[in-house]
Scaffold this motif. Structure first.
Motif, PDB file in Angstrom:
ATOM      1  N   GLY A  40       0.799  -1.220   0.000  1.00 42.98           N
ATOM      2  CA  GLY A  40       0.000   0.000   0.000  1.00 42.98           C
ATOM      3  C   GLY A  40       0.825   1.260   0.000  1.00 42.98           C
ATOM      4  N   ALA A  41       2.165   1.123  -0.093  1.00 47.83           N
ATOM      5  CA  ALA A  41       3.045   2.288  -0.092  1.00 47.83           C
ATOM      6  C   ALA A  41       3.004   3.020  -1.437  1.00 47.83           C
ATOM      7  N   LEU A  42       2.514   2.326  -2.464  1.00 46.68           N
ATOM      8  CA  LEU A  42       2.471   2.908  -3.804  1.00 46.68           C
ATOM      9  C   LEU A  42       1.053   2.799  -4.361  1.00 46.68           C
ATOM     10  N   GLU A  43       0.575   3.885  -4.960  1.00 46.12           N
ATOM     11  CA  GLU A  43      -0.757   3.886  -5.582  1.00 46.12           C
ATOM     12  C   GLU A  43      -0.744   3.027  -6.847  1.00 46.12           C
ATOM     13  N   PRO A  44      -1.868   2.396  -7.182  1.00 45.46           N
ATOM     14  CA  PRO A  44      -1.930   1.565  -8.394  1.00 45.46           C
ATOM     15  C   PRO A  44      -1.514   2.299  -9.665  1.00 45.46           C
ATOM     16  N   ASN A  45      -1.971   3.553  -9.826  1.00 43.84           N
ATOM     17  CA  ASN A  45      -1.610   4.291 -11.042  1.00 43.84           C
ATOM     18  C   ASN A  45      -0.120   4.603 -11.107  1.00 43.84           C
ATOM     19  N   ALA A  46       0.448   4.963  -9.952  1.00 45.34           N
ATOM     20  CA  ALA A  46       1.882   5.243  -9.895  1.00 45.34           C
ATOM     21  C   ALA A  46       2.667   3.973 -10.210  1.00 45.34           C
ATOM     22  N   TYR A  47       2.136   2.831  -9.736  1.00 46.97           N
ATOM     23  CA  TYR A  47       2.790   1.551 -10.019  1.00 46.97           C
ATOM     24  C   TYR A  47       2.819   1.284 -11.521  1.00 46.97           C
ATOM     25  N   VAL A  48       1.671   1.452 -12.194  1.00 49.28           N
ATOM     26  CA  VAL A  48       1.590   1.182 -13.639  1.00 49.28           C
ATOM     27  C   VAL A  48       2.565   2.071 -14.410  1.00 49.28           C
ATOM     28  N   THR A  99      20.023 -15.258 -17.799  1.00 45.91           N
ATOM     29  CA  THR A  99      19.248 -14.019 -17.669  1.00 45.91           C
ATOM     30  C   THR A  99      17.877 -14.313 -17.080  1.00 45.91           C
ATOM     31  N   LEU A 100      17.219 -15.381 -17.578  1.00 47.29           N
ATOM     32  CA  LEU A 100      15.891 -15.729 -17.062  1.00 47.29           C
ATOM     33  C   LEU A 100      15.939 -15.998 -15.554  1.00 47.29           C
ATOM     34  N   VAL A 101      16.860 -16.872 -15.147  1.00 43.01           N
ATOM     35  CA  VAL A 101      16.951 -17.242 -13.730  1.00 43.01           C
ATOM     36  C   VAL A 101      17.299 -16.028 -12.862  1.00 43.01           C
ATOM     37  N   LEU A 102      18.299 -15.248 -13.298  1.00 45.74           N
ATOM     38  CA  LEU A 102      18.742 -14.106 -12.487  1.00 45.74           C
ATOM     39  C   LEU A 102      17.694 -12.994 -12.413  1.00 45.74           C
ATOM     40  N   THR A 103      16.951 -12.778 -13.504  1.00 47.47           N
ATOM     41  CA  THR A 103      15.920 -11.729 -13.454  1.00 47.47           C
ATOM     42  C   THR A 103      14.761 -12.140 -12.543  1.00 47.47           C
ATOM     43  N   VAL A 104      14.398 -13.434 -12.572  1.00 49.16           N
ATOM     44  CA  VAL A 104      13.307 -13.900 -11.705  1.00 49.16           C
ATOM     45  C   VAL A 104      13.742 -13.801 -10.234  1.00 49.16           C
ATOM     46  N   LEU A 105      14.996 -14.183  -9.954  1.00 53.21           N
ATOM     47  CA  LEU A 105      15.516 -14.057  -8.582  1.00 53.21           C
ATOM     48  C   LEU A 105      15.571 -12.585  -8.162  1.00 53.21           C
ATOM     49  N   ALA A 106      15.958 -11.711  -9.093  1.00 50.32           N
ATOM     50  CA  ALA A 106      16.028 -10.277  -8.791  1.00 50.32           C
ATOM     51  C   ALA A 106      14.635  -9.730  -8.487  1.00 50.32           C
ATOM     52  N   ALA A 107      13.636 -10.148  -9.275  1.00 50.94           N
ATOM     53  CA  ALA A 107      12.257  -9.691  -9.033  1.00 50.94           C
ATOM     54  C   ALA A 107      11.796 -10.156  -7.647  1.00 50.94           C
ATOM     55  N   ALA A 108      12.096 -11.411  -7.298  1.00 50.05           N
ATOM     56  CA  ALA A 108      11.719 -11.948  -5.983  1.00 50.05           C
ATOM     57  C   ALA A 108      12.429 -11.171  -4.871  1.00 50.05           C
ATOM     58  N   ALA A 109      13.707 -10.844  -5.098  1.00 48.12           N
ATOM     59  CA  ALA A 109      14.473 -10.077  -4.105  1.00 48.12           C
ATOM     60  C   ALA A 109      13.864  -8.689  -3.931  1.00 48.12           C
ATOM     61  N   GLY A 110      13.428  -8.091  -5.035  1.00 49.80           N
ATOM     62  CA  GLY A 110      12.803  -6.769  -4.978  1.00 49.80           C
ATOM     63  C   GLY A 110      11.520  -6.792  -4.165  1.00 49.80           C
ATOM     64  N   VAL A 111      10.691  -7.806  -4.416  1.00 50.03           N
ATOM     65  CA  VAL A 111       9.441  -7.956  -3.654  1.00 50.03           C
ATOM     66  C   VAL A 111       9.762  -8.118  -2.166  1.00 50.03           C
ATOM     67  N   GLY A 112      10.729  -8.982  -1.872  1.00 47.24           N
ATOM     68  CA  GLY A 112      11.107  -9.229  -0.481  1.00 47.24           C
ATOM     69  C   GLY A 112      11.646  -7.990   0.208  1.00 47.24           C
ATOM     70  N   LEU A 113      12.449  -7.234  -0.530  1.00 53.88           N
ATOM     71  CA  LEU A 113      13.052  -6.011   0.009  1.00 53.88           C
ATOM     72  C   LEU A 113      11.970  -4.982   0.361  1.00 53.88           C
ATOM     73  N   ALA A 114      11.018  -4.803  -0.574  1.00 60.43           N
ATOM     74  CA  ALA A 114       9.940  -3.833  -0.334  1.00 60.43           C
ATOM     75  C   ALA A 114       9.083  -4.267   0.847  1.00 60.43           C
ATOM     76  N   THR A 115       8.798  -5.569   0.938  1.00 57.88           N
ATOM     77  CA  THR A 115       7.981  -6.085   2.034  1.00 57.88           C
ATOM     78  C   THR A 115       8.678  -5.876   3.372  1.00 57.88           C
ATOM     79  N   ALA A 116      10.012  -6.044   3.392  1.00 60.12           N
ATOM     80  CA  ALA A 116      10.776  -5.891   4.633  1.00 60.12           C
ATOM     81  C   ALA A 116      10.926  -4.423   5.031  1.00 60.12           C
ATOM     82  N   LEU A 117      11.099  -3.555   4.036  1.00 58.22           N
ATOM     83  CA  LEU A 117      11.392  -2.150   4.326  1.00 58.22           C
ATOM     84  C   LEU A 117      10.150  -1.283   4.525  1.00 58.22           C
ATOM     85  N   LEU A 118       9.073  -1.589   3.779  1.00 57.92           N
ATOM     86  CA  LEU A 118       7.926  -0.675   3.778  1.00 57.92           C
ATOM     87  C   LEU A 118       6.802  -1.124   4.716  1.00 57.92           C
TER      88      LEU A 118
END
Lengths: 145, 123
Positions: free
Chosen positions: B57-65, B104-123
Protein backbone atom coordinates in the motif's frame (compact mmCIF):
# COMPACT_ATOMS: atom_id res chain seq x y z
CA UNK A 1 34.38 -2.05 -30.65
CA UNK A 2 34.13 1.01 -28.46
CA UNK A 3 31.67 3.69 -29.51
CA UNK A 4 30.54 6.81 -27.71
CA UNK A 5 27.09 7.08 -29.33
CA UNK A 6 25.48 6.86 -25.89
CA UNK A 7 26.96 10.27 -25.08
CA UNK A 8 25.49 11.94 -28.19
CA UNK A 9 22.38 13.89 -27.02
CA UNK A 10 20.72 13.64 -30.48
CA UNK A 11 21.06 9.84 -30.52
CA UNK A 12 19.87 9.55 -26.89
CA UNK A 13 16.82 11.65 -27.89
CA UNK A 14 16.12 9.36 -30.87
CA UNK A 15 16.22 6.32 -28.57
CA UNK A 16 13.92 8.08 -26.06
CA UNK A 17 11.31 8.95 -28.70
CA UNK A 18 11.43 5.40 -30.08
CA UNK A 19 11.15 3.98 -26.57
CA UNK A 20 8.12 6.21 -25.86
CA UNK A 21 6.37 4.89 -28.98
CA UNK A 22 7.27 1.25 -28.26
CA UNK A 23 6.14 1.53 -24.62
CA UNK A 24 2.80 3.10 -25.59
CA UNK A 25 2.14 0.30 -28.11
CA UNK A 26 3.12 -2.31 -25.50
CA UNK A 27 0.65 -0.75 -23.03
CA UNK A 28 -2.09 -0.99 -25.68
CA UNK A 29 -1.28 -4.60 -26.61
CA UNK A 30 -1.21 -5.67 -22.95
CA UNK A 31 -4.69 -4.19 -22.49
CA UNK A 32 -6.02 -5.83 -25.65
CA UNK A 33 -4.55 -9.23 -24.66
CA UNK A 34 -5.24 -9.96 -20.98
CA UNK A 35 -3.83 -13.15 -19.36
CA UNK A 36 -5.56 -16.42 -20.37
CA UNK A 37 -5.81 -19.06 -17.62
CA UNK A 38 -2.91 -17.34 -15.84
CA UNK A 39 -0.71 -17.17 -18.94
CA UNK A 40 0.41 -13.56 -19.64
CA UNK A 41 -0.47 -13.64 -23.36
CA UNK A 42 0.13 -9.90 -23.88
CA UNK A 43 3.75 -9.95 -22.68
CA UNK A 44 4.37 -13.19 -24.60
CA UNK A 45 3.11 -11.73 -27.90
CA UNK A 46 5.02 -8.45 -27.40
CA UNK A 47 8.29 -10.23 -26.65
CA UNK A 48 8.09 -12.80 -29.45
CA UNK A 49 6.94 -10.27 -32.06
CA UNK A 50 9.57 -7.76 -30.92
CA UNK A 51 12.37 -10.37 -31.09
CA UNK A 52 11.29 -11.30 -34.63
CA UNK A 53 11.16 -7.66 -35.78
CA UNK A 54 14.53 -6.81 -34.19
CA UNK A 55 16.14 -9.80 -35.93
CA UNK A 56 14.70 -8.67 -39.26
CA UNK A 57 15.69 -5.03 -38.72
CA UNK A 58 19.27 -5.64 -37.57
CA UNK A 59 20.04 -8.27 -40.22
CA UNK A 60 18.61 -6.20 -43.08
CA UNK A 61 20.63 -3.17 -41.93
CA UNK A 62 23.75 -5.34 -41.61
CA UNK A 63 23.29 -6.73 -45.14
CA UNK A 64 22.57 -3.30 -46.59
CA UNK A 65 26.17 -2.25 -46.05
CA UNK A 66 28.43 -0.42 -43.57
CA UNK A 67 26.64 1.66 -40.97
CA UNK A 68 26.27 5.26 -42.12
CA UNK A 69 24.51 8.06 -40.23
CA UNK A 70 21.04 7.18 -41.62
CA UNK A 71 21.36 3.45 -40.85
CA UNK A 72 22.65 4.21 -37.34
CA UNK A 73 19.60 6.39 -36.64
CA UNK A 74 17.30 3.65 -37.98
CA UNK A 75 19.02 1.01 -35.83
CA UNK A 76 18.91 3.14 -32.67
CA UNK A 77 15.45 4.66 -33.21
CA UNK A 78 13.59 1.56 -34.37
CA UNK A 79 15.73 -1.16 -32.77
CA UNK A 80 17.06 0.17 -29.46
CA UNK A 81 14.15 2.60 -29.08
CA UNK A 82 10.85 1.24 -30.47
CA UNK A 83 11.50 -2.52 -30.26
CA UNK A 84 13.56 -2.24 -27.07
CA UNK A 85 10.69 -0.30 -25.49
CA UNK A 86 8.03 -2.60 -26.98
CA UNK A 87 9.59 -5.73 -25.45
CA UNK A 88 10.17 -6.14 -21.73
CA UNK A 89 12.17 -8.45 -19.53
CA UNK A 90 11.02 -6.97 -16.21
CA UNK A 91 7.36 -7.91 -16.79
CA UNK A 92 8.42 -11.43 -17.84
CA UNK A 93 10.54 -11.84 -14.69
CA UNK A 94 7.82 -10.52 -12.36
CA UNK A 95 5.13 -12.69 -14.00
CA UNK A 96 7.27 -15.82 -13.64
CA UNK A 97 8.01 -14.90 -10.01
CA UNK A 98 4.28 -14.38 -9.30
CA UNK A 99 3.23 -17.66 -10.92
CA UNK A 100 5.95 -19.44 -8.96
CA UNK A 101 5.09 -17.74 -5.65
CA UNK A 102 1.39 -18.46 -6.32
CA UNK A 103 2.17 -22.18 -6.45
CA UNK A 104 1.78 -22.66 -10.22
CA UNK A 105 5.37 -23.84 -10.69
CA UNK A 106 4.75 -25.77 -13.97
CA UNK A 107 3.19 -22.69 -15.63
CA UNK A 108 5.96 -20.46 -14.22
CA UNK A 109 8.68 -22.70 -15.67
CA UNK A 110 6.79 -23.31 -18.91
CA UNK A 111 6.07 -19.62 -19.47
CA UNK A 112 9.61 -18.51 -18.60
CA UNK A 113 11.49 -21.18 -20.52
CA UNK A 114 8.94 -21.12 -23.35
CA UNK A 115 9.37 -17.37 -23.82
CA UNK A 116 13.17 -17.60 -23.90
CA UNK A 117 13.22 -20.59 -26.31
CA UNK A 118 10.55 -19.14 -28.61
CA UNK A 119 12.26 -15.73 -28.49
CA UNK A 120 15.41 -17.43 -29.75
CA UNK A 121 13.39 -19.05 -32.55
CA UNK A 122 11.52 -15.88 -33.60
CA UNK A 123 14.72 -13.77 -33.53
CA UNK A 124 16.35 -16.40 -35.77
CA UNK A 125 13.36 -16.32 -38.15
CA UNK A 126 13.60 -12.53 -38.18
CA UNK A 127 17.28 -12.77 -39.15
CA UNK A 128 16.36 -15.09 -42.06
CA UNK A 129 13.71 -12.66 -43.29
CA UNK A 130 16.02 -9.66 -42.75
CA UNK A 131 18.81 -11.35 -44.74
CA UNK A 132 16.45 -11.67 -47.73
CA UNK A 133 15.28 -8.06 -47.42
CA UNK A 134 18.85 -6.80 -47.04
CA UNK A 135 20.13 -8.87 -49.96
CA UNK A 136 17.36 -7.54 -52.19
CA UNK A 137 18.13 -3.95 -51.21
CA UNK A 138 21.84 -4.58 -51.78
CA UNK A 139 21.09 -5.66 -55.37
CA UNK A 140 18.85 -2.64 -55.93
CA UNK A 141 21.48 -0.28 -54.50
CA UNK A 142 24.21 -1.97 -56.54
CA UNK A 143 22.18 -1.60 -59.74
CA UNK A 144 21.61 2.08 -59.10
CA UNK A 145 25.25 2.87 -58.55
CA UNK B 1 -3.32 10.28 -19.08
CA UNK B 2 -1.87 6.99 -17.84
CA UNK B 3 -0.95 6.06 -21.43
CA UNK B 4 0.88 9.37 -21.86
CA UNK B 5 2.84 8.92 -18.63
CA UNK B 6 3.66 5.29 -19.46
CA UNK B 7 4.94 6.49 -22.84
CA UNK B 8 7.09 9.30 -21.38
CA UNK B 9 8.55 7.05 -18.67
CA UNK B 10 9.08 4.31 -21.27
CA UNK B 11 11.10 6.75 -23.37
CA UNK B 12 13.11 7.74 -20.31
CA UNK B 13 13.69 4.05 -19.53
CA UNK B 14 14.89 3.33 -23.08
CA UNK B 15 17.25 6.34 -23.01
CA UNK B 16 18.59 5.17 -19.63
CA UNK B 17 19.16 1.68 -21.11
CA UNK B 18 21.05 3.17 -24.06
CA UNK B 19 23.35 5.21 -21.80
CA UNK B 20 23.92 2.41 -19.25
CA UNK B 21 24.55 -0.08 -22.07
CA UNK B 22 27.18 2.15 -23.67
CA UNK B 23 28.77 2.83 -20.29
CA UNK B 24 29.07 -0.88 -19.39
CA UNK B 25 30.24 -1.86 -22.90
CA UNK B 26 33.09 0.62 -22.58
CA UNK B 27 34.23 -1.17 -19.41
CA UNK B 28 33.83 -4.84 -20.30
CA UNK B 29 35.14 -7.04 -23.08
CA UNK B 30 33.89 -10.01 -25.09
CA UNK B 31 32.31 -13.13 -23.65
CA UNK B 32 28.81 -12.65 -22.34
CA UNK B 33 26.38 -9.81 -23.13
CA UNK B 34 27.01 -8.36 -19.66
CA UNK B 35 25.47 -4.94 -20.37
CA UNK B 36 22.04 -6.27 -21.40
CA UNK B 37 22.10 -8.84 -18.60
CA UNK B 38 22.88 -6.14 -16.01
CA UNK B 39 20.11 -3.90 -17.38
CA UNK B 40 17.50 -6.67 -17.31
CA UNK B 41 18.53 -7.82 -13.82
CA UNK B 42 18.46 -4.32 -12.28
CA UNK B 43 15.16 -3.53 -14.04
CA UNK B 44 13.65 -6.75 -12.65
CA UNK B 45 14.88 -5.89 -9.14
CA UNK B 46 13.18 -2.50 -9.48
CA UNK B 47 9.86 -3.88 -10.79
CA UNK B 48 9.86 -6.41 -7.92
CA UNK B 49 10.39 -3.60 -5.44
CA UNK B 50 7.56 -1.59 -7.02
CA UNK B 51 5.24 -4.63 -6.94
CA UNK B 52 6.11 -5.13 -3.27
CA UNK B 53 5.45 -1.44 -2.56
CA UNK B 54 2.08 -1.75 -4.30
CA UNK B 55 1.21 -4.81 -2.20
CA UNK B 56 2.04 -3.03 1.07
CA UNK B 57 0.00 0.00 0.00
CA UNK B 58 3.05 2.29 -0.09
CA UNK B 59 2.47 2.91 -3.80
CA UNK B 60 -0.76 3.89 -5.58
CA UNK B 61 -1.93 1.56 -8.39
CA UNK B 62 -1.61 4.29 -11.04
CA UNK B 63 1.88 5.24 -9.89
CA UNK B 64 2.79 1.55 -10.02
CA UNK B 65 1.59 1.18 -13.64
CA UNK B 66 3.47 4.29 -14.76
CA UNK B 67 6.72 3.27 -13.04
CA UNK B 68 6.56 -0.48 -13.74
CA UNK B 69 4.99 -0.62 -17.22
CA UNK B 70 6.56 2.68 -18.25
CA UNK B 71 10.05 2.95 -16.84
CA UNK B 72 10.91 -0.72 -16.10
CA UNK B 73 9.31 -1.86 -19.35
CA UNK B 74 11.17 0.71 -21.42
CA UNK B 75 14.45 0.16 -19.55
CA UNK B 76 14.52 -3.65 -19.86
CA UNK B 77 14.45 -5.42 -23.20
CA UNK B 78 13.67 -8.92 -24.35
CA UNK B 79 14.34 -8.36 -28.06
CA UNK B 80 18.00 -7.39 -27.61
CA UNK B 81 18.54 -10.21 -25.10
CA UNK B 82 17.19 -12.72 -27.66
CA UNK B 83 19.27 -11.29 -30.50
CA UNK B 84 22.48 -11.41 -28.47
CA UNK B 85 21.81 -15.05 -27.56
CA UNK B 86 21.21 -15.92 -31.23
CA UNK B 87 24.43 -14.12 -32.27
CA UNK B 88 26.43 -16.15 -29.72
CA UNK B 89 24.92 -19.38 -31.09
CA UNK B 90 25.68 -18.26 -34.66
CA UNK B 91 29.34 -17.82 -33.63
CA UNK B 92 29.30 -21.38 -32.28
CA UNK B 93 29.56 -20.18 -28.66
CA UNK B 94 26.75 -22.48 -27.55
CA UNK B 95 27.70 -22.58 -23.88
CA UNK B 96 27.78 -18.81 -23.63
CA UNK B 97 24.47 -18.63 -25.52
CA UNK B 98 22.95 -21.01 -22.96
CA UNK B 99 24.40 -19.03 -20.04
CA UNK B 100 23.13 -15.74 -21.51
CA UNK B 101 19.68 -17.13 -22.35
CA UNK B 102 18.92 -19.23 -19.29
CA UNK B 103 21.13 -17.24 -16.92
CA UNK B 104 19.25 -14.02 -17.67
CA UNK B 105 15.89 -15.73 -17.06
CA UNK B 106 16.95 -17.24 -13.73
CA UNK B 107 18.74 -14.11 -12.49
CA UNK B 108 15.92 -11.73 -13.45
CA UNK B 109 13.31 -13.90 -11.71
CA UNK B 110 15.52 -14.06 -8.58
CA UNK B 111 16.03 -10.28 -8.79
CA UNK B 112 12.26 -9.69 -9.03
CA UNK B 113 11.72 -11.95 -5.98
CA UNK B 114 14.47 -10.08 -4.11
CA UNK B 115 12.80 -6.77 -4.98
CA UNK B 116 9.44 -7.96 -3.65
CA UNK B 117 11.11 -9.23 -0.48
CA UNK B 118 13.05 -6.01 0.01
CA UNK B 119 9.94 -3.83 -0.33
CA UNK B 120 7.98 -6.08 2.03
CA UNK B 121 10.78 -5.89 4.63
CA UNK B 122 11.39 -2.15 4.33
CA UNK B 123 7.93 -0.67 3.78
Amino acid sequence: MTTRHHLDPALVAIVAVGGAVGSAVRYGVSHALPPQHGLPVGTLVENLLGAFLLGALLESLLRAGPEDDRRRKLRLGLGTGVLGGFTTYSALALEVQRLWAGGDVPLAVGYGLGTVVLGFVTATLGIVVGARLGARRERTDGGAE
Amino acid sequence: MILLLVSVLGGLGAATRFVVDGWIRGRTSGGLPVATMAINITGSLLIGFLAGALATGALEPNAYVVAATGFCGGYTTFSTASMETVRLAQEGAYRRALVAGLGTLVLTVLAAAAGVGLATALL
